[in-house]
Design a protein around this motif. Structure first.
Motif, mmCIF file in Angstrom:
data_model
loop_
_atom_site.group_PDB
_atom_site.id
_atom_site.type_symbol
_atom_site.label_atom_id
_atom_site.label_comp_id
_atom_site.label_asym_id
_atom_site.label_seq_id
_atom_site.Cartn_x
_atom_site.Cartn_y
_atom_site.Cartn_z
ATOM 1 N N LYS A 175 38.661 41.931 -27.375
ATOM 2 C CA LYS A 175 37.927 40.699 -27.703
ATOM 3 C C LYS A 175 38.575 39.472 -27.071
ATOM 4 O O LYS A 175 37.896 38.564 -26.598
ATOM 5 N N TYR A 176 39.913 39.460 -27.053
ATOM 6 C CA TYR A 176 40.608 38.326 -26.449
ATOM 7 C C TYR A 176 40.376 38.293 -24.933
ATOM 8 O O TYR A 176 40.201 37.226 -24.341
ATOM 9 N N LEU A 177 40.362 39.466 -24.314
ATOM 10 C CA LEU A 177 40.090 39.551 -22.872
ATOM 11 C C LEU A 177 38.661 39.093 -22.558
ATOM 12 O O LEU A 177 38.410 38.483 -21.516
ATOM 13 N N GLU A 178 37.727 39.373 -23.479
ATOM 14 C CA GLU A 178 36.340 38.923 -23.287
ATOM 15 C C GLU A 178 36.266 37.383 -23.275
ATOM 16 O O GLU A 178 35.519 36.796 -22.481
ATOM 17 N N ALA A 192 35.595 48.698 -18.964
ATOM 18 C CA ALA A 192 36.703 48.239 -18.115
ATOM 19 C C ALA A 192 37.738 47.488 -18.942
ATOM 20 O O ALA A 192 38.948 47.737 -18.836
ATOM 21 N N LEU A 193 37.280 46.573 -19.788
ATOM 22 C CA LEU A 193 38.202 45.821 -20.650
ATOM 23 C C LEU A 193 38.873 46.733 -21.666
ATOM 24 O O LEU A 193 40.044 46.534 -22.028
ATOM 25 N N HIS A 194 38.128 47.731 -22.119
ATOM 26 C CA HIS A 194 38.684 48.668 -23.098
ATOM 27 C C HIS A 194 39.835 49.465 -22.480
ATOM 28 O O HIS A 194 40.858 49.701 -23.136
ATOM 29 N N ILE A 195 39.675 49.886 -21.234
ATOM 30 C CA ILE A 195 40.736 50.643 -20.552
ATOM 31 C C ILE A 195 41.981 49.780 -20.380
ATOM 32 O O ILE A 195 43.104 50.249 -20.572
ATOM 33 N N ILE A 196 41.785 48.493 -20.037
ATOM 34 C CA ILE A 196 42.922 47.572 -19.904
ATOM 35 C C ILE A 196 43.652 47.431 -21.236
ATOM 36 O O ILE A 196 44.884 47.479 -21.300
ATOM 37 N N ALA A 197 42.880 47.276 -22.314
ATOM 38 C CA ALA A 197 43.479 47.131 -23.649
ATOM 39 C C ALA A 197 44.241 48.395 -24.053
ATOM 40 O O ALA A 197 45.314 48.315 -24.665
ATOM 41 N N GLN A 198 43.703 49.553 -23.704
ATOM 42 C CA GLN A 198 44.384 50.814 -24.019
ATOM 43 C C GLN A 198 45.675 50.951 -23.223
ATOM 44 O O GLN A 198 46.698 51.388 -23.739
ATOM 45 N N LYS A 199 45.607 50.595 -21.944
ATOM 46 C CA LYS A 199 46.775 50.714 -21.060
ATOM 47 C C LYS A 199 47.906 49.800 -21.513
ATOM 48 O O LYS A 199 49.093 50.112 -21.323
ATOM 49 N N ALA A 200 47.558 48.665 -22.134
ATOM 50 C CA ALA A 200 48.577 47.714 -22.597
ATOM 51 C C ALA A 200 49.406 48.274 -23.741
ATOM 52 O O ALA A 200 50.521 47.811 -24.000
ATOM 53 N N ASP A 201 48.873 49.263 -24.454
ATOM 54 C CA ASP A 201 49.612 49.954 -25.518
ATOM 55 C C ASP A 201 50.128 48.994 -26.591
ATOM 56 O O ASP A 201 51.299 49.013 -26.981
ATOM 57 N N ILE A 210 48.017 43.046 -16.798
ATOM 58 C CA ILE A 210 47.147 44.057 -16.180
ATOM 59 C C ILE A 210 45.816 43.425 -15.781
ATOM 60 O O ILE A 210 45.271 43.713 -14.706
ATOM 61 N N PHE A 211 45.308 42.557 -16.646
ATOM 62 C CA PHE A 211 44.051 41.867 -16.357
ATOM 63 C C PHE A 211 44.158 41.068 -15.051
ATOM 64 O O PHE A 211 43.265 41.128 -14.196
ATOM 65 N N ASP A 212 45.251 40.327 -14.884
ATOM 66 C CA ASP A 212 45.458 39.548 -13.644
ATOM 67 C C ASP A 212 45.497 40.465 -12.426
ATOM 68 O O ASP A 212 44.934 40.142 -11.376
ATOM 69 N N ARG A 213 46.155 41.602 -12.573
ATOM 70 C CA ARG A 213 46.288 42.534 -11.451
ATOM 71 C C ARG A 213 44.938 43.106 -11.035
ATOM 72 O O ARG A 213 44.616 43.184 -9.847
ATOM 73 N N VAL A 214 44.129 43.475 -12.021
ATOM 74 C CA VAL A 214 42.820 44.070 -11.736
ATOM 75 C C VAL A 214 41.872 43.034 -11.132
ATOM 76 O O VAL A 214 41.088 43.345 -10.232
ATOM 77 N N VAL A 215 41.952 41.796 -11.638
ATOM 78 C CA VAL A 215 41.113 40.717 -11.084
ATOM 79 C C VAL A 215 41.467 40.463 -9.625
ATOM 80 O O VAL A 215 40.591 40.236 -8.783
ATOM 81 N N GLU A 221 34.129 40.618 -10.533
ATOM 82 C CA GLU A 221 33.377 41.670 -11.228
ATOM 83 C C GLU A 221 34.303 42.840 -11.525
ATOM 84 O O GLU A 221 34.782 43.518 -10.612
ATOM 85 N N LEU A 222 34.537 43.053 -12.810
ATOM 86 C CA LEU A 222 35.396 44.159 -13.227
ATOM 87 C C LEU A 222 34.545 45.345 -13.640
ATOM 88 O O LEU A 222 33.758 45.254 -14.593
ATOM 89 N N THR A 223 34.682 46.456 -12.932
ATOM 90 C CA THR A 223 33.954 47.682 -13.281
ATOM 91 C C THR A 223 34.944 48.721 -13.778
ATOM 92 O O THR A 223 36.145 48.650 -13.482
ATOM 93 N N ARG A 224 34.424 49.676 -14.498
ATOM 94 C CA ARG A 224 35.284 50.743 -15.008
ATOM 95 C C ARG A 224 35.929 51.515 -13.857
ATOM 96 O O ARG A 224 37.111 51.865 -13.900
ATOM 97 N N LYS A 225 35.150 51.771 -12.810
ATOM 98 C CA LYS A 225 35.662 52.524 -11.668
ATOM 99 C C LYS A 225 36.816 51.790 -10.993
ATOM 100 O O LYS A 225 37.849 52.387 -10.647
ATOM 101 N N ALA A 226 36.658 50.461 -10.813
ATOM 102 C CA ALA A 226 37.702 49.668 -10.169
ATOM 103 C C ALA A 226 38.982 49.650 -11.004
ATOM 104 O O ALA A 226 40.091 49.748 -10.468
#
Length: 563
Positions: A175-178, A192-201, A210-215, A221-226
């Motif tokens: 929710k914070y990432l949203e 995509a955001l859910h995977i980032i949140a999970q990876k953050a542990d 992680i969000f900055d890195r993916v952006v 545009e953040l996709t699950r595949k990316a």
């Protein structure tokens, strides 16, 4: 070019309301300030990146704001002192701090001392800090922060009011990432955001990094595949596909799919531990009460609910047990890939036989994959698991004979290497004896007696062409008496019976496959009163002559003669 500020700094919470996932602590601190019940020594402890230092800074500002009339004009920065105990951990550093504590603040009511990574202080520094911490001046408040509470001496702990910060939940982090995506005008998929949140542990700071890195990788545009590509995360679709193949008992396809996952650079250990977690999520999705424990995105949750309906409870429990067992043995295994492949084969065999009542691991007979015949499983002893694995990953032509396990039997017969007859006899004796396990569910077609007798003679002719004339002569001696699925065959002595027993396996295989009846068995009876003339082998001729003259055996032994 504008100077880039990382999200962890740019979006650091400035008020208690903005702190993510620590509502219980922030509410307690706010109420303590309002009711003037705030302790003079506080200890914030918990995992990294969950808001300990952030809450300490907010608290330091809030204390003085409540005691000042001009809220906007004063930020009270001079009343807040931060000490990094990782680099300032000596006795002199603490003594310098205690000397400053005595001086009252020039503006505001309180001086706040934030000591980060307090567990890094030396033992002598802790002891020097004890008296000040126990009886500080009325204007001083100490906030200690640490990730390792167990390293702090008990005398310090007993003087502090302790606040345990928890790991930030996946949904709270998402929710914070949203909110940040809205601020930055970034379009992001829910998964995509859910995977980032999970990876953050559980660490919000890690989630923002992680969000900055993916952006930086995928732009606006953040996709699950990316996200999965950039973070080297195995997409949950791979686990859904693997589970579907396992439920359909498709062992060859499962092994090929696992190979494709390895070819993408993922480790077998990562895959098998993820598969165990996937089975756990399917188990959670089966009950409405536990559905809230499923920490996945909305799209993924729908897929879990659909696939969980296909899985019964027995499969999931046994699947988790097998996958966890493989996970534990992985590092110690000499052949790690084989270990995972064996586990996948066992998982694919769980739902193959609905009537199976025990939970012993087994593997489906590979004959099933060659002919398409639905057969019940063959139970494979532990000593033969390796054979089963090798057989199951060979070509289809080789797979069809896996249900037969050849065992070479040594003969005690004494033969000379100088005689041509002896060489031929050795070749005939080197027949593989086959032990058949009980196989149910295979074809049991009816057959005509004439056709069975014709195949019997045809097999005898093949043996003769191969030079195995001794066994061929025994088969041609008489016609088998067929009763149902049993071929009854009478022989005049045990010597001939032993010789036919050694050749029984290949004969049964030939008859079963050509008559498409795997219940066929051969019963060999010894009837010494049979008066028919048989084509005797040299050994049988010798036995007959020995019965007439016992001195013949003495003569053979004396001169070491061949039969």
């Amino acid at each position: 070019m504008e100077h880039f500020i990382v999200s962890a700094r740019k979006y650091r919470p400035q008020t208690f309301e903005e702190v993510v996932g620590q509502q219980a602590i922030t509410n307690t601190l706010e109420n303590a300030i309002k009711s003037n019940h705030l302790a003079q020594a506080l200890l914030f402890t918990g995992p990294r990146g969950v808001g300990k230092t952030t809450c300490a800074r907010i608290l330091a500002k809030k204390i003085n704001q409540n005691s000042s009339e001009n809220l906007e004009d004063n930020d009270f920065a001079f009343n807040i002192f931060e000490l990094d105990a990782a680099s300032n951990n000596s006795v002199d550093d603490i003594r310098s701090l205690t000397d400053q504590v005595r001086i009252p603040p020039q503006t505001g009511k309180y001086k706040v001392y934030i000591i980060d990574e307090v567990h890094m202080l030396s033992a002598s520094a802790f002891n020097a800090f004890l008296k000040t911490l126990e009886e500080p001046p009325a204007h001083a408040i100490f906030i200690l922060a640490t990730t390792e509470k167990h390293k702090i001496i008990p005398t310090i702990l007993s003087r502090c009011q302790i606040f345990d910060f928890k790991r930030i939940g996946v949904l709270d982090a998402k929710k914070y990432l949203e909110k940040i995506c809205i601020e930055e005008n970034i379009t992001a998929e829910d998964d995509a955001l859910h995977i980032i949140a999970q990876k953050a542990d559980g660490a919000m700071r890690d989630a923002l990094s992680i969000f900055d890195r993916v952006v930086s990788f995928s732009g606006k545009e953040l996709t699950r595949k990316a996200v999965t590509e950039n973070l080297n995360v195995l997409d949950y679709d791979e686990y859904f596909k693997t589970t579907d193949l396992i439920l359909e008992n498709k062992i060859p396809e499962v092994l090929v799919h696992f190979n494709s996952i390895l070819s993408k650079g993922f480790e077998g250990h990562h895959f098998i531990s993820g598969l165990a977690a996937h089975f756990r999520d399917l188990l959670v999705a089966k009950d409405k009460i536990t559905i809230d424990l499923l920490e996945v995105g909305d799209n993924a949750k729908k897929k879990y609910l659909i696939q969980s309906e296909k899985c019964d409870l027995r499969f999931l429990l046994q699947g988790i047990e097998l996958a966890n067992d493989c996970d534990l043995k992985y590092k110690a295994s000499q052949n790690q890939r084989l270990l995972v492949e064996l586990t996948l084969m066992q998982l694919s065999s769980i739902t193959f036989d609905g009537e199976k009542k025990n939970n012993k691991p087994y593997i489906i007979a590979s004959l099933h994959f060659n002919t398409g015949v639905v057969s019940k499983p063959i139970f494979i002893p532990k000593a033969e698991k390796k054979l089963a694995v090798i057989s199951s990953i060979k070509k289809t032509e080789t797979l069809k004979d896996e249900f037969i396990k050849p065992i070479l039997r040594n003969t005690n017969r004494r033969t000379s290497s100088l005689s041509l007859n002896s060489i031929n006899l050795k070749k005939e004796l080197e027949i593989i004896e086959v032990e058949f396990e009980e196989v149910e569910g295979l074809p049991t077609d009816e057959f005509l007696e004439n056709k069975a007798v014709h195949l019997w003679k045809q097999y005898a002719e093949k043996l003769e062409e191969q030079g195995k004339k001794s066994v061929a002569s025994i088969l041609n001696a008489s016609k088998p008496n067929i009763k149902g699925n049993e071929f009854h065959f009478e022989l005049p002595n045990t010597l001939m019976k032993d010789q036919l027993d050694r050749a029984k396996g290949p004969l049964l295989k030939y008859l079963r496959e050509n008559l498409n009846n795997f219940k066929i068995d051969l019963v060999i009876d010894v009837n010494e009163e049979v008066t028919k003339k048989y084509a005797y082998t040299p050994q049988e001729k010798y036995e007959k002559l020995k019965e007439k003259n016992s001195a013949l055996e003495l003569l053979r032994k004396t001169f070491d003669l061949d039969i």
